[in-house]
Design an enzyme around this catalytic site. Structure first.
Site, PDB file in Angstrom:
ATOM      1  N   GLY A   1       5.284   2.662  10.373  1.00  0.00           N
ATOM      2  CA  GLY A   1       6.332   2.514  11.394  1.00  0.00           C
ATOM      3  C   GLY A   1       5.831   2.441  12.542  1.00  0.00           C
ATOM      4  O   GLY A   1       6.223   2.379  13.504  1.00  0.00           O
TER       5      GLY A   1
ATOM      6  N   ARG B   1       8.961   2.855  -1.074  1.00  0.00           N
ATOM      7  CA  ARG B   1      10.516   3.477  -1.019  1.00  0.00           C
ATOM      8  C   ARG B   1      11.228   2.362  -1.156  1.00  0.00           C
ATOM      9  O   ARG B   1      10.769   1.438  -0.872  1.00  0.00           O
ATOM     10  CB  ARG B   1      10.489   4.218   0.167  1.00  0.00           C
ATOM     11  CG  ARG B   1      10.454   3.710   0.598  1.00  0.00           C
ATOM     12  CD  ARG B   1       9.940   3.641   2.728  1.00  0.00           C
ATOM     13  NE  ARG B   1       9.358   3.444   4.053  1.00  0.00           N
ATOM     14  CZ  ARG B   1       9.835   2.732   3.823  1.00  0.00           C
ATOM     15  NH1 ARG B   1      10.669   1.746   3.896  1.00  0.00           N
ATOM     16  NH2 ARG B   1       8.982   2.213   5.057  1.00  0.00           N
TER      17      ARG B   1
ATOM     18  N   LYS C   1      -3.800   3.688   3.965  1.00  0.00           N
ATOM     19  CA  LYS C   1      -3.430   2.839   4.274  1.00  0.00           C
ATOM     20  C   LYS C   1      -5.143   1.990   3.621  1.00  0.00           C
ATOM     21  O   LYS C   1      -5.723   0.955   3.040  1.00  0.00           O
ATOM     22  CB  LYS C   1      -3.393   2.471   5.986  1.00  0.00           C
ATOM     23  CG  LYS C   1      -2.065   2.397   6.182  1.00  0.00           C
ATOM     24  CD  LYS C   1      -1.166   1.904   5.162  1.00  0.00           C
ATOM     25  CE  LYS C   1       0.187   2.106   6.397  1.00  0.00           C
ATOM     26  NZ  LYS C   1       0.675   4.009   5.896  1.00  0.00           N
TER      27      LYS C   1
ATOM     28  N   HIS D   1       4.742 -11.718   8.687  1.00  0.00           N
ATOM     29  CA  HIS D   1       4.989 -11.107   8.456  1.00  0.00           C
ATOM     30  C   HIS D   1       5.576 -11.108   6.679  1.00  0.00           C
ATOM     31  O   HIS D   1       7.195 -11.330   7.016  1.00  0.00           O
ATOM     32  CB  HIS D   1       5.812  -9.393   8.987  1.00  0.00           C
ATOM     33  CG  HIS D   1       5.613  -8.550   8.271  1.00  0.00           C
ATOM     34  ND1 HIS D   1       5.055  -7.121   8.573  1.00  0.00           N
ATOM     35  CD2 HIS D   1       6.535  -8.074   7.331  1.00  0.00           C
ATOM     36  CE1 HIS D   1       5.302  -6.020   7.892  1.00  0.00           C
ATOM     37  NE2 HIS D   1       5.980  -6.664   6.858  1.00  0.00           N
TER      38      HIS D   1
ATOM     39  N   LYS E   1      10.722  -3.799  12.639  1.00  0.00           N
ATOM     40  CA  LYS E   1      11.868  -5.216  12.879  1.00  0.00           C
ATOM     41  C   LYS E   1      13.018  -5.293  12.853  1.00  0.00           C
ATOM     42  O   LYS E   1      13.740  -4.628  12.899  1.00  0.00           O
ATOM     43  CB  LYS E   1      11.696  -5.494  11.105  1.00  0.00           C
ATOM     44  CG  LYS E   1      10.235  -5.351   9.650  1.00  0.00           C
ATOM     45  CD  LYS E   1      10.451  -5.078   8.654  1.00  0.00           C
ATOM     46  CE  LYS E   1       8.803  -5.217   8.055  1.00  0.00           C
ATOM     47  NZ  LYS E   1       9.494  -4.381   6.894  1.00  0.00           N
TER      48      LYS E   1
END
Length: 461
Positions: free
Chosen positions: A165, A293, A117, A209, A237
């Site tokens: 996650g 991904r 990150k 978001h 989510k």
């Protein structure tokens, strides 16, 4: 295209989705599975299936040697990792390529770069993409974290440099919180990702978001517009939409252009998602991370653009050029996705695997259900609780919400509790219908608005 056969290195609904996309391209499919997943739908749909280990994911779906060995033995040309498991593991991508096979996704170096990150923030900065105020890089010590927090101010988010996650994340409201949460976040990140590195970001109060879908072939890059993913529980989510209902056109243009600039900066290949926080008051957006991904929520983008993202990523990774130019990509209508989990909303969303006694899937224009379920199937207790995604499209958001409500009422899954009641409640909620929510909205709503309904669900059950 060089791909004639494909191994699916995943399970559940995304494995089914990949198999269907591959078959539409005339590609032979091989499905790996653990001992617990021998009866899953993807195994039944694939041309061939290979048992790669016991139920434990660590000994099957996360076992790089087992997956690569299965791919070589099956004689496939390529491996698709889906999402989760090894999908963002650079070592896995390298191992697939080293075996002489094609990895359906970016090269290992790109995954490694964007998966860190802190490094990804540096890439974003080079591409001119704004980042959330915080640490310039990894934080070496708690003392350094204190100094940054004093400069940035509270609340501040402690985040894992690796992984995702929602793991390795803590929010500190005070310096005392920072001192308490810092070692906890580091330990959790180390346990989850083998990397305890942390960085700090200022918390954007009531942020939304928003994420942009990108596609690239290594030379050409496009976006497929944005998705709104602000309804989250425990940073996971729950409900996604495309497009974002409150994003001004000028902001949308800048946001999507910034995602393409970032993709170009790293020579991106395949499908990916650039995630942002959006401040509705200031209309500023800030880069969070890149998911290298296919995303769980990719169907809402497919519904508004008509582009099969899974097929497109297979084709470009197989050597084809992008089949679409930016000017050809047009967003039409509105789509909403509800994640259907095998969880009991009346018992604090406790996972509830079990046998599917009956399954009724709603049919009709603008309705899609991506699932791993069939009648008589027994959901194993070893994996994620997601069992399906109900996606609905209509000409407008209001019409989409009405169609969604009818579709949720028509989706009948008996034998296990599911999160269908949660989504019905959200579809009828005034704040949700007005689009008046943010990333921390759902947690409060569950404690207030949904609490009474949850009790009624338990009584009926």
């Amino acid at each position: 295209m060089t791909i004639r056969s494909l191994l699916v290195a995943n399970r559940g609904e995304i494995a089914v989705r990949i198999i269907k996309a591959a078959k539409a391209l005339g590609i032979r499919t091989v499905q790996v599975h653990s001992a617990a997943d021998a009866d899953m739908l993807a195994v039944k749909l694939a041309d061939e299936a290979v048992n790669i280990g016991p139920p434990s994911a660590a000994k099957s779906y996360l076992n790089i040697d087992a997956v690569v060995s299965a791919a070589k033995a099956a004689g496939v040309d390529a491996v698709h990792p889906g999402y989760g498991f090894l999908s963002e593991n650079a070592d896995f991508a390298d191992a697939v390529e080293a075996a002489g096979l094609i990895f359906i996704g970016p090269k290992g170096d790109a995954i490694r770069l964007l998966g860190d990150k802190v490094a990804a923030r540096e890439v974003a900065a080079r591409a001119g993409v704004p980042t959330v105020p915080g640490s310039a890089g990894r934080i070496a010590s708690l003392e350094a974290a204190r100094a940054i927090a004093e400069k940035t101010g509270f609340p501040i988010m402690i985040k894992a440099a690796a992984g995702g996650g929602g793991r390795g994340i803590r929010i500190a409201e005070t310096m005392a919180d920072l001192e308490r949460h810092f070692p906890q976040a580091s330990a959790e990140a180390a346990a989850a990702f083998g990397d305890g590195g942390l960085y700090l970001e200022k918390v954007i109060t009531k942020a939304r978001h928003v994420e942009v879908q990108i596609l690239g072939d290594g030379e050409s890059f496009v976006h497929c517009f944005e998705r709104e993913c602000s309804l989250q529980r425990r940073r996971q989510k729950v409900w996604e939409e495309a497009p974002s209902m409150l994003l001004p056109a000028a902001v949308r243009e800048k946001l999507c252009a910034s995602a393409v600039a970032l993709a170009r900066e790293v020579g991106y290949r395949g499908a990916g998602t650039v995630e942002y926080l959006y401040d509705e008051i200031t209309q500023d957006f800030y880069f969070i991370e890149v998911n290298t991904r296919i995303q769980v929520e990719h169907p809402v983008t497919e519904m508004i653009t008509g582009i099969d993202l899974v097929q497109e990523m297979i084709k470009v990774c197989g050597g084809e050029k992008l089949s679409i130019a930016q000017g050809d990509i047009v967003a039409h209508g509105h789509a909403i996705e509800c994640r259907i989990n095998a969880e009991d909303p009346s018992r604090n969303f406790m996972p509830a695997p079990g046998r599917i006694e009956a399954l009724t899937i709603p049919q009709g224009e603008g309705i899609r259900f991506d699932t791993m379920l069939y009648e008589g199937y027994s959901i194993p207790p070893f994996y994620d609780s997601l069992v399906g995604k109900l996606i609905v499209w209509a000409e407008s958001r209001d019409a989409c919400l009405e169609r969604l409500k009818a579709a949720l009422e028509g989706l009948v899954i008996t034998g296990i509790p599911t999160t269908i009641p949660l989504h019905l409640a959200l579809a009828g909620d005034d704040s949700v219908r007005r689009g008046a929510f943010h990333t921390r909205f759902l947690e409060t709503w569950l404690e207030t608005e949904f609490a009474g309904l949850s009790g009624k669900i338990a009584e009926v059950a």
